[in-house]
Design a protein around this motif. Structure first.
Motif, PDB file in Angstrom:
ATOM      1  N   LYS A 144       0.825  -1.209   0.000  1.00  0.00           N
ATOM      2  CA  LYS A 144       0.000   0.000   0.000  1.00  0.00           C
ATOM      3  C   LYS A 144       0.857   1.256   0.000  1.00  0.00           C
ATOM      4  O   LYS A 144       1.832   1.346   0.747  1.00  0.00           O
ATOM      5  CB  LYS A 144      -0.868   0.056   1.269  1.00  0.00           C
ATOM      6  N   GLU A 187       0.283  -8.211   6.050  1.00  0.00           N
ATOM      7  CA  GLU A 187      -0.239  -9.577   6.004  1.00  0.00           C
ATOM      8  C   GLU A 187      -1.514  -9.555   5.158  1.00  0.00           C
ATOM      9  O   GLU A 187      -2.336  -8.648   5.308  1.00  0.00           O
ATOM     10  CB  GLU A 187      -0.585  -9.998   7.449  1.00  0.00           C
ATOM     11  N   LEU A 189      -4.992 -10.612   4.603  1.00  0.00           N
ATOM     12  CA  LEU A 189      -6.071 -11.236   5.367  1.00  0.00           C
ATOM     13  C   LEU A 189      -6.968 -12.031   4.435  1.00  0.00           C
ATOM     14  O   LEU A 189      -7.193 -11.637   3.289  1.00  0.00           O
ATOM     15  CB  LEU A 189      -6.915 -10.166   6.067  1.00  0.00           C
ATOM     16  N   GLU A 193     -15.039  -9.412   3.043  1.00  0.00           N
ATOM     17  CA  GLU A 193     -14.954  -7.988   3.360  1.00  0.00           C
ATOM     18  C   GLU A 193     -16.328  -7.373   3.561  1.00  0.00           C
ATOM     19  O   GLU A 193     -17.302  -7.769   2.913  1.00  0.00           O
ATOM     20  CB  GLU A 193     -14.302  -7.234   2.205  1.00  0.00           C
ATOM     21  N   LYS A 215     -14.473  -3.780  -5.002  1.00  0.00           N
ATOM     22  CA  LYS A 215     -13.396  -2.844  -5.346  1.00  0.00           C
ATOM     23  C   LYS A 215     -12.663  -3.190  -6.632  1.00  0.00           C
ATOM     24  O   LYS A 215     -12.095  -2.324  -7.271  1.00  0.00           O
ATOM     25  CB  LYS A 215     -12.387  -2.765  -4.201  1.00  0.00           C
ATOM     26  N   GLU A 285      -9.004  -1.096   6.646  1.00  0.00           N
ATOM     27  CA  GLU A 285      -8.702   0.335   6.528  1.00  0.00           C
ATOM     28  C   GLU A 285      -9.767   1.132   7.264  1.00  0.00           C
ATOM     29  O   GLU A 285     -10.881   0.662   7.480  1.00  0.00           O
ATOM     30  CB  GLU A 285      -8.708   0.775   5.062  1.00  0.00           C
TER      31      GLU A 285
HETATM   32  P1  AMP Z   1      -7.731  -0.180   1.275  1.00  0.00           P
HETATM   33  O1  AMP Z   1      -7.705   0.999   0.347  1.00  0.00           O
HETATM   34  O2  AMP Z   1      -6.683  -0.182   2.326  1.00  0.00           O
HETATM   35  O3  AMP Z   1      -9.091  -0.523   1.768  1.00  0.00           O
HETATM   36  O4  AMP Z   1      -7.451  -1.445   0.352  1.00  0.00           O
HETATM   37  C1  AMP Z   1      -8.222  -1.693  -0.806  1.00  0.00           C
HETATM   38  C2  AMP Z   1      -8.602  -3.138  -0.867  1.00  0.00           C
HETATM   39  O5  AMP Z   1      -7.459  -3.967  -0.843  1.00  0.00           O
HETATM   40  C3  AMP Z   1      -9.434  -3.615   0.303  1.00  0.00           C
HETATM   41  O6  AMP Z   1     -10.776  -3.333   0.150  1.00  0.00           O
HETATM   42  C4  AMP Z   1      -9.143  -5.086   0.293  1.00  0.00           C
HETATM   43  O7  AMP Z   1      -9.907  -5.739  -0.706  1.00  0.00           O
HETATM   44  C5  AMP Z   1      -7.728  -5.139  -0.094  1.00  0.00           C
HETATM   45  N1  AMP Z   1      -6.877  -5.173   1.102  1.00  0.00           N
HETATM   46  C6  AMP Z   1      -6.309  -4.119   1.722  1.00  0.00           C
HETATM   47  N2  AMP Z   1      -5.601  -4.514   2.794  1.00  0.00           N
HETATM   48  C7  AMP Z   1      -5.717  -5.851   2.860  1.00  0.00           C
HETATM   49  C8  AMP Z   1      -5.188  -6.854   3.725  1.00  0.00           C
HETATM   50  N3  AMP Z   1      -4.350  -6.562   4.716  1.00  0.00           N
HETATM   51  N4  AMP Z   1      -5.528  -8.139   3.472  1.00  0.00           N
HETATM   52  C9  AMP Z   1      -6.330  -8.464   2.440  1.00  0.00           C
HETATM   53  N5  AMP Z   1      -6.846  -7.573   1.582  1.00  0.00           N
HETATM   54  C10 AMP Z   1      -6.543  -6.280   1.775  1.00  0.00           C
END
Ligand code: AMP
Ligand code: GLY
Length: 424
Positions: A144, A187, A189, A193, A215, A285
């Protein structure tokens, strides 16, 4: 009451539409707004959502009593703080509280300080070190960019090869600019979701529905991450038992932690969750504003008045209550071909009136503009075709039937929005 909404996307269209229905409200303004909001609001197209001085001027000139800030960037930039300093009542967190979304590193370290359930993570500012770490993990991980990247700065990786490519794109090619000066390797996960929404005045909480976003760009959760290709509410995976854990282990500790750290959170806390097979929720998040397009579902579903919640949070006097809502809603996003990468705009849109005439359907505009009397495409996500219903299958059938009415060149949509809820 007169209300000013800052922003111009599908979420803000939904905000304007819902706020305008409140018996407490006798006028809505939108800055900059979009042409499609003109039915419900007075547009101020020359004032951007991040233009504090412009917003303050519009608010003064029109005796605005409540300003609602839609998107994350102005919140991260302190627009809510500047408006409050000028004496306005504002729905939306301070810049200090908006760090929960604006810096993924801050959010992860905050959660670690307050023992809020989350994946293991490490942060890096040096590309080589991040790559070495990902290689050391030798398995799946998530890469990220630290800062705001419109939901696109995240790569879910199967192994070190993908991770290295994602890290290079963020840190060497700088696809997201300064948002990628720092990266996280997390990690990965597993589970299902869901997102959960809680409005707070810093202390008290009113919970809204849960929702599930989609997403990835393509059916079957394939392709790149986008801002969201569709959503439905409620998310069946958020059972009453899961909801209880989310409140006790995540929402309340987060609000308490932010108070303790001197940055009380007022606004809407959007918790992105991963719920494992045992029903344990962990935080993927935090966001500090309404989800887009989840909000389109929440507001079409909500039968009660949103304005007392927004105004109560802004005043610091939120009244605990249960929010009345119909049973389900589904939103199907119609996007421009090529999104989330490059796409063309200016394509004429057909069938809007036919879609909106269908039972239970509201068509929110995320990226359109009037060209003469005709709407044309103007963004990656163009429309959010949203339908309510007594259950998810009905709402879904209504949303897709309405979406079938709409055509524009290059239209891309997912065919499997809410499909997961059908088998339940
Ligand atoms: P975020 O912008 O941090 O929500 O990340 C976008 C998408 O990436 C999330 O909705 C998840 O589908 C995926 N994602 C983010 N972090 C993780 C994680 N630690 N484990 C698994 N999937 C993740
Ligand atoms: N739909 C995802 C978001 O609003 O961040």
């Amino acid at each position: 009451m007169r209300v000013l909404v800052a922003g111009s996307g599908g979420r803000e269209h939904a905000l304007v539409w819902k706020i305008a229905q409140s018996p407490l409200v006798d006028g809505v303004w939108a800055a900059p707004g979009s042409d499609a909001m003109a039915d419900d609001a007075t547009l101020v197209p020359d004032v951007a959502a991040g233009d504090s001085e412009g917003l303050i001027r519009v608010a003064r000139e029109n005796q605005i009593e409540l300003v609602v800030i839609g998107p994350e960037d102005p919140l991260a930039d302190g627009v809510a703080d500047r408006l409050r300093e000028s004496g306005l009542r504002v729905f939306g967190p301070s810049a200090a509280a908006a760090r929960l979304e604006g810096s993924k590193t801050f959010a992860r370290e905050f959660m670690a300080r307050h023992a809020i359930p989350q994946p293991a993570f490490a942060t890096f500012t040096v590309l080589g070190e991040a790559i070495d770490h990902a290689k050391g993990l030798a398995g799946p991980c998530v890469v990220k960019a630290d800062g705001l990247a419109a939901g696109k700065g995240v790569a879910v990786c199967d192994g070190p090869t993908d991770a290295e490519a994602a890290l290079r794109e963020i840190m060497a090619d700088r696809r997201f600019g300064a948002a990628g000066d720092q990266v996280l390797v997390e990690e990965r996960l597993e589970g299902e979701e869901a997102s959960y929404y809680a409005i707070s005045d810093g202390e008290r909480v009113v919970t809204l529905a849960s929702a599930q976003d989609h997403k990835r760009a393509l059916d079957g959760d394939r392709g790149e991450n986008t801002g969201g290709m569709g959503a439905y509410a409620p998310a069946p995976v958020v059972s009453p038992a899961v909801e209880k854990q989310v409140l006790e282990e995540i929402v309340h500790p987060t609000l308490r932690g932010m108070r303790e750290e001197g940055a009380p959170f007022s606004g809407v806390l959007y918790v992105g969750l991963m719920i494992d097979e045992a029903g344990r929720p962990r935080v993927v998040e935090f966001n500090v504003r309404f989800g887009d397009p989840e909000t389109q579902c929440l507001f079409v579903q909500m039968t009660g008045d949103l304005v007392p919640l927004l105004d109560g949070a802004a005043r610091g006097q939120l009244e605990p209550q249960t929010v009345a809502a119909e049973d389900a809603a589904v939103c199907v996003v119609l996007a421009s071909g090529g999104y989330p990468r490059s796409y063309e705009t200016g394509k004429p849109i057909e069938g809007l009136a036919e879609a909106a005439a269908r039972e239970g359907v509201v068509v929110f505009h995320a990226g359109t503009a009037l060209d003469g009397e005709h709407f044309v495409t103007r963004g990656g996500r163009v429309l959010g075709v949203t339908a309510r219903g007594p259950d998810v299958p009905t709402a879904r059938a209504r949303a897709y039937a309405a979406a079938d009415e709409i055509r524009f060149e290059g239209l891309h949509r997912r065919e499997d929005i809410a499909a997961r809820a059908l088998g339940r």
